[in-house]
Design a protein around this motif. Structure first.
Motif, PDB file in Angstrom:
ATOM      1  N   ARG A 294       0.818  -1.222   0.000  1.00  0.00           N
ATOM      2  CA  ARG A 294       0.000   0.000   0.000  1.00  0.00           C
ATOM      3  C   ARG A 294       0.850   1.270   0.000  1.00  0.00           C
ATOM      4  O   ARG A 294       0.339   2.344  -0.268  1.00  0.00           O
ATOM      5  CB  ARG A 294      -0.921   0.012   1.220  1.00  0.00           C
ATOM      6  N   TRP A 295       2.118   1.128   0.345  1.00  0.00           N
ATOM      7  CA  TRP A 295       2.985   2.294   0.446  1.00  0.00           C
ATOM      8  C   TRP A 295       3.394   2.786  -0.933  1.00  0.00           C
ATOM      9  O   TRP A 295       3.439   2.038  -1.903  1.00  0.00           O
ATOM     10  CB  TRP A 295       4.239   1.960   1.231  1.00  0.00           C
ATOM     11  N   SER A 296       3.774   4.045  -0.968  1.00  0.00           N
ATOM     12  CA  SER A 296       4.311   4.607  -2.219  1.00  0.00           C
ATOM     13  C   SER A 296       5.693   4.003  -2.474  1.00  0.00           C
ATOM     14  O   SER A 296       6.336   3.472  -1.574  1.00  0.00           O
ATOM     15  CB  SER A 296       4.429   6.129  -2.102  1.00  0.00           C
ATOM     16  N   SER A 297       6.124   4.121  -3.700  1.00  0.00           N
ATOM     17  CA  SER A 297       7.431   3.576  -4.075  1.00  0.00           C
ATOM     18  C   SER A 297       8.559   4.235  -3.279  1.00  0.00           C
ATOM     19  O   SER A 297       9.537   3.594  -2.922  1.00  0.00           O
ATOM     20  CB  SER A 297       7.592   3.747  -5.573  1.00  0.00           C
ATOM     21  N   LYS A 298       8.406   5.513  -2.975  1.00  0.00           N
ATOM     22  CA  LYS A 298       9.416   6.241  -2.204  1.00  0.00           C
ATOM     23  C   LYS A 298       9.472   5.732  -0.754  1.00  0.00           C
ATOM     24  O   LYS A 298      10.550   5.561  -0.187  1.00  0.00           O
ATOM     25  CB  LYS A 298       9.080   7.725  -2.229  1.00  0.00           C
ATOM     26  N   LYS A 299       8.309   5.485  -0.159  1.00  0.00           N
ATOM     27  CA  LYS A 299       8.275   4.995   1.222  1.00  0.00           C
ATOM     28  C   LYS A 299       8.837   3.571   1.289  1.00  0.00           C
ATOM     29  O   LYS A 299       9.556   3.235   2.226  1.00  0.00           O
ATOM     30  CB  LYS A 299       6.848   5.028   1.773  1.00  0.00           C
ATOM     31  N   ARG A 300       8.519   2.753   0.291  1.00  0.00           N
ATOM     32  CA  ARG A 300       9.089   1.395   0.248  1.00  0.00           C
ATOM     33  C   ARG A 300      10.605   1.460   0.168  1.00  0.00           C
ATOM     34  O   ARG A 300      11.301   0.707   0.842  1.00  0.00           O
ATOM     35  CB  ARG A 300       8.560   0.638  -0.965  1.00  0.00           C
ATOM     36  N   ALA A 301      11.110   2.362  -0.665  1.00  0.00           N
ATOM     37  CA  ALA A 301      12.559   2.516  -0.814  1.00  0.00           C
ATOM     38  C   ALA A 301      13.197   2.965   0.497  1.00  0.00           C
ATOM     39  O   ALA A 301      14.279   2.508   0.857  1.00  0.00           O
ATOM     40  CB  ALA A 301      12.873   3.506  -1.925  1.00  0.00           C
ATOM     41  N   THR A 302      12.503   3.842   1.235  1.00  0.00           N
ATOM     42  CA  THR A 302      13.014   4.302   2.528  1.00  0.00           C
ATOM     43  C   THR A 302      13.109   3.146   3.512  1.00  0.00           C
ATOM     44  O   THR A 302      14.137   2.959   4.183  1.00  0.00           O
ATOM     45  CB  THR A 302      12.108   5.416   3.103  1.00  0.00           C
ATOM     46  N   VAL A 303      12.056   2.346   3.594  1.00  0.00           N
ATOM     47  CA  VAL A 303      12.049   1.195   4.504  1.00  0.00           C
ATOM     48  C   VAL A 303      13.081   0.164   4.060  1.00  0.00           C
ATOM     49  O   VAL A 303      13.815  -0.397   4.892  1.00  0.00           O
ATOM     50  CB  VAL A 303      10.633   0.584   4.585  1.00  0.00           C
ATOM     51  N   ASP A 304      13.177  -0.083   2.748  1.00  0.00           N
ATOM     52  CA  ASP A 304      14.157  -1.047   2.230  1.00  0.00           C
ATOM     53  C   ASP A 304      15.592  -0.587   2.490  1.00  0.00           C
ATOM     54  O   ASP A 304      16.462  -1.403   2.786  1.00  0.00           O
ATOM     55  CB  ASP A 304      13.947  -1.274   0.732  1.00  0.00           C
ATOM     56  N   THR A 305      15.828   0.717   2.391  1.00  0.00           N
ATOM     57  CA  THR A 305      17.161   1.254   2.689  1.00  0.00           C
ATOM     58  C   THR A 305      17.516   0.993   4.148  1.00  0.00           C
ATOM     59  O   THR A 305      18.631   0.564   4.453  1.00  0.00           O
ATOM     60  CB  THR A 305      17.218   2.770   2.396  1.00  0.00           C
ATOM     61  N   PHE A 306      16.558   1.228   5.026  1.00  0.00           N
ATOM     62  CA  PHE A 306      16.777   1.002   6.457  1.00  0.00           C
ATOM     63  C   PHE A 306      17.022  -0.480   6.752  1.00  0.00           C
ATOM     64  O   PHE A 306      17.967  -0.835   7.458  1.00  0.00           O
ATOM     65  CB  PHE A 306      15.565   1.525   7.244  1.00  0.00           C
ATOM     66  N   THR A 307      16.190  -1.355   6.197  1.00  0.00           N
ATOM     67  CA  THR A 307      16.338  -2.787   6.488  1.00  0.00           C
ATOM     68  C   THR A 307      17.548  -3.398   5.794  1.00  0.00           C
ATOM     69  O   THR A 307      18.067  -4.415   6.258  1.00  0.00           O
ATOM     70  CB  THR A 307      15.057  -3.562   6.118  1.00  0.00           C
ATOM     71  N   SER A 308      18.000  -2.785   4.693  1.00  0.00           N
ATOM     72  CA  SER A 308      19.192  -3.288   4.001  1.00  0.00           C
ATOM     73  C   SER A 308      20.420  -3.238   4.898  1.00  0.00           C
ATOM     74  O   SER A 308      21.307  -4.088   4.782  1.00  0.00           O
ATOM     75  CB  SER A 308      19.470  -2.478   2.740  1.00  0.00           C
ATOM     76  N   VAL A 309      20.465  -2.279   5.778  1.00  0.00           N
ATOM     77  CA  VAL A 309      21.600  -2.163   6.704  1.00  0.00           C
ATOM     78  C   VAL A 309      21.698  -3.426   7.560  1.00  0.00           C
ATOM     79  O   VAL A 309      22.783  -3.969   7.767  1.00  0.00           O
ATOM     80  CB  VAL A 309      21.465  -0.897   7.586  1.00  0.00           C
ATOM     81  N   PHE A 310      20.558  -3.932   8.026  1.00  0.00           N
ATOM     82  CA  PHE A 310      20.548  -5.145   8.839  1.00  0.00           C
ATOM     83  C   PHE A 310      20.929  -6.367   8.006  1.00  0.00           C
ATOM     84  O   PHE A 310      21.651  -7.246   8.482  1.00  0.00           O
ATOM     85  CB  PHE A 310      19.175  -5.353   9.492  1.00  0.00           C
ATOM     86  N   LEU A 311      20.457  -6.419   6.768  1.00  0.00           N
ATOM     87  CA  LEU A 311      20.816  -7.518   5.874  1.00  0.00           C
ATOM     88  C   LEU A 311      22.318  -7.520   5.607  1.00  0.00           C
ATOM     89  O   LEU A 311      22.963  -8.571   5.666  1.00  0.00           O
ATOM     90  CB  LEU A 311      20.050  -7.418   4.550  1.00  0.00           C
TER      91      LEU A 311
ATOM     92  N   PHE B 224      24.685  -6.229   7.475  1.00  0.00           N
ATOM     93  CA  PHE B 224      25.352  -6.628   8.721  1.00  0.00           C
ATOM     94  C   PHE B 224      25.317  -8.152   8.884  1.00  0.00           C
ATOM     95  O   PHE B 224      26.334  -8.783   9.182  1.00  0.00           O
ATOM     96  CB  PHE B 224      24.684  -5.940   9.922  1.00  0.00           C
ATOM     97  N   TYR B 225      24.154  -8.750   8.656  1.00  0.00           N
ATOM     98  CA  TYR B 225      23.997 -10.200   8.770  1.00  0.00           C
ATOM     99  C   TYR B 225      24.907 -10.920   7.776  1.00  0.00           C
ATOM    100  O   TYR B 225      25.572 -11.896   8.131  1.00  0.00           O
ATOM    101  CB  TYR B 225      22.532 -10.587   8.528  1.00  0.00           C
ATOM    102  N   LEU B 226      24.957 -10.444   6.542  1.00  0.00           N
ATOM    103  CA  LEU B 226      25.772 -11.095   5.523  1.00  0.00           C
ATOM    104  C   LEU B 226      27.266 -10.958   5.814  1.00  0.00           C
ATOM    105  O   LEU B 226      28.043 -11.864   5.494  1.00  0.00           O
ATOM    106  CB  LEU B 226      25.439 -10.545   4.134  1.00  0.00           C
ATOM    107  N   VAL B 227      27.673  -9.842   6.412  1.00  0.00           N
ATOM    108  CA  VAL B 227      29.081  -9.686   6.796  1.00  0.00           C
ATOM    109  C   VAL B 227      29.449 -10.715   7.869  1.00  0.00           C
ATOM    110  O   VAL B 227      30.509 -11.362   7.791  1.00  0.00           O
ATOM    111  CB  VAL B 227      29.371  -8.241   7.280  1.00  0.00           C
ATOM    112  N   ILE B 228      28.580 -10.895   8.862  1.00  0.00           N
ATOM    113  CA  ILE B 228      28.827 -11.894   9.911  1.00  0.00           C
ATOM    114  C   ILE B 228      28.837 -13.299   9.300  1.00  0.00           C
ATOM    115  O   ILE B 228      29.707 -14.123   9.621  1.00  0.00           O
ATOM    116  CB  ILE B 228      27.752 -11.800  11.025  1.00  0.00           C
ATOM    117  N   LEU B 229      27.894 -13.567   8.406  1.00  0.00           N
ATOM    118  CA  LEU B 229      27.831 -14.866   7.728  1.00  0.00           C
ATOM    119  C   LEU B 229      29.094 -15.101   6.904  1.00  0.00           C
ATOM    120  O   LEU B 229      29.648 -16.208   6.895  1.00  0.00           O
ATOM    121  CB  LEU B 229      26.594 -14.904   6.832  1.00  0.00           C
TER     122      LEU B 229
END
Length: 169
Positions: A85-102, A104-109
């Motif tokens: 339901r979110w706009s493409s810009k809001k999705r990109a904002t959330v994806d940018t934020f969650t990408s940091v965690f991904l 981090f996880y991949l670096v540890i892996l």
């Protein structure tokens, strides 16, 4: 976005597209191995020790090498209760934020994969089975898969960051 970042994104996308399309064929290799095993056991009464583990290693290579390609296609599972339901810009904002965690996880892996691969090579680690294949080849492939997924996660981060700012890469 600077040209260096745009070139990085294009280059990593191209690599993961090629590796992913190659990895798609590993399913057919695995099917061939299992078919050979089934036919040799059923019709010729000659079971082979190596077929099941080889099929498992082939499947592991398939999903590890296909991880970056899957991320490139945005084919990973998402919780889309609100996301769609979110706009493409809001999705990109959330994806940018969650990408940091991904990332981090991949670096540890990756750290664990490199350590495990180093151990397998240094000590000649073998699988604990009657066939006892060396573990280094599959661990190297898994490490490469993690590296490709990490590089693709960084590229996706840059794409989402650009989209968040109203631009495309």
């Amino acid at each position: 976005m600077p040209n260096a970042i745009k070139n990085y994104v294009r280059y990593i996308d191209a690599i993961n597209r090629r590796v992913g399309k190659f990895a798609l064929y590993l399913v057919f290799v695995m099917i061939g191995i299992l078919l050979f095993s089934s036919i040799s056991r059923t019709f010729f009464n000659t079971p082979h020790l190596w077929t099941m583990e080889t099929a498992q290693f082939t499947m592991a290579a398939y999903y590890m090498l296909g991880g970056g390609y899957s991320l490139l296609l945005r084919a990973h599972v998402r919780m889309d209760v609100f996301y769609e339901r979110w706009s493409s810009k809001k999705r990109a904002t959330v994806d940018t934020f969650t990408s940091v965690f991904l990332i981090f996880y991949l670096v540890i892996l990756l750290y664990g994969a490199i350590s495990s691969t180093h151990y397998a090579i240094e000590y000649g680690q073998r699988n604990y089975s009657s066939w006892g294949p060396p573990m280094a080849p599959i661990k190297i492939i898994m490490t490469i898969g993690i590296i490709l997924m990490l590089l693709q996660a960084i590229a996706t981060f840059f794409k989402d960051l650009a989209k968040m700012k109203g631009k495309e890469i």
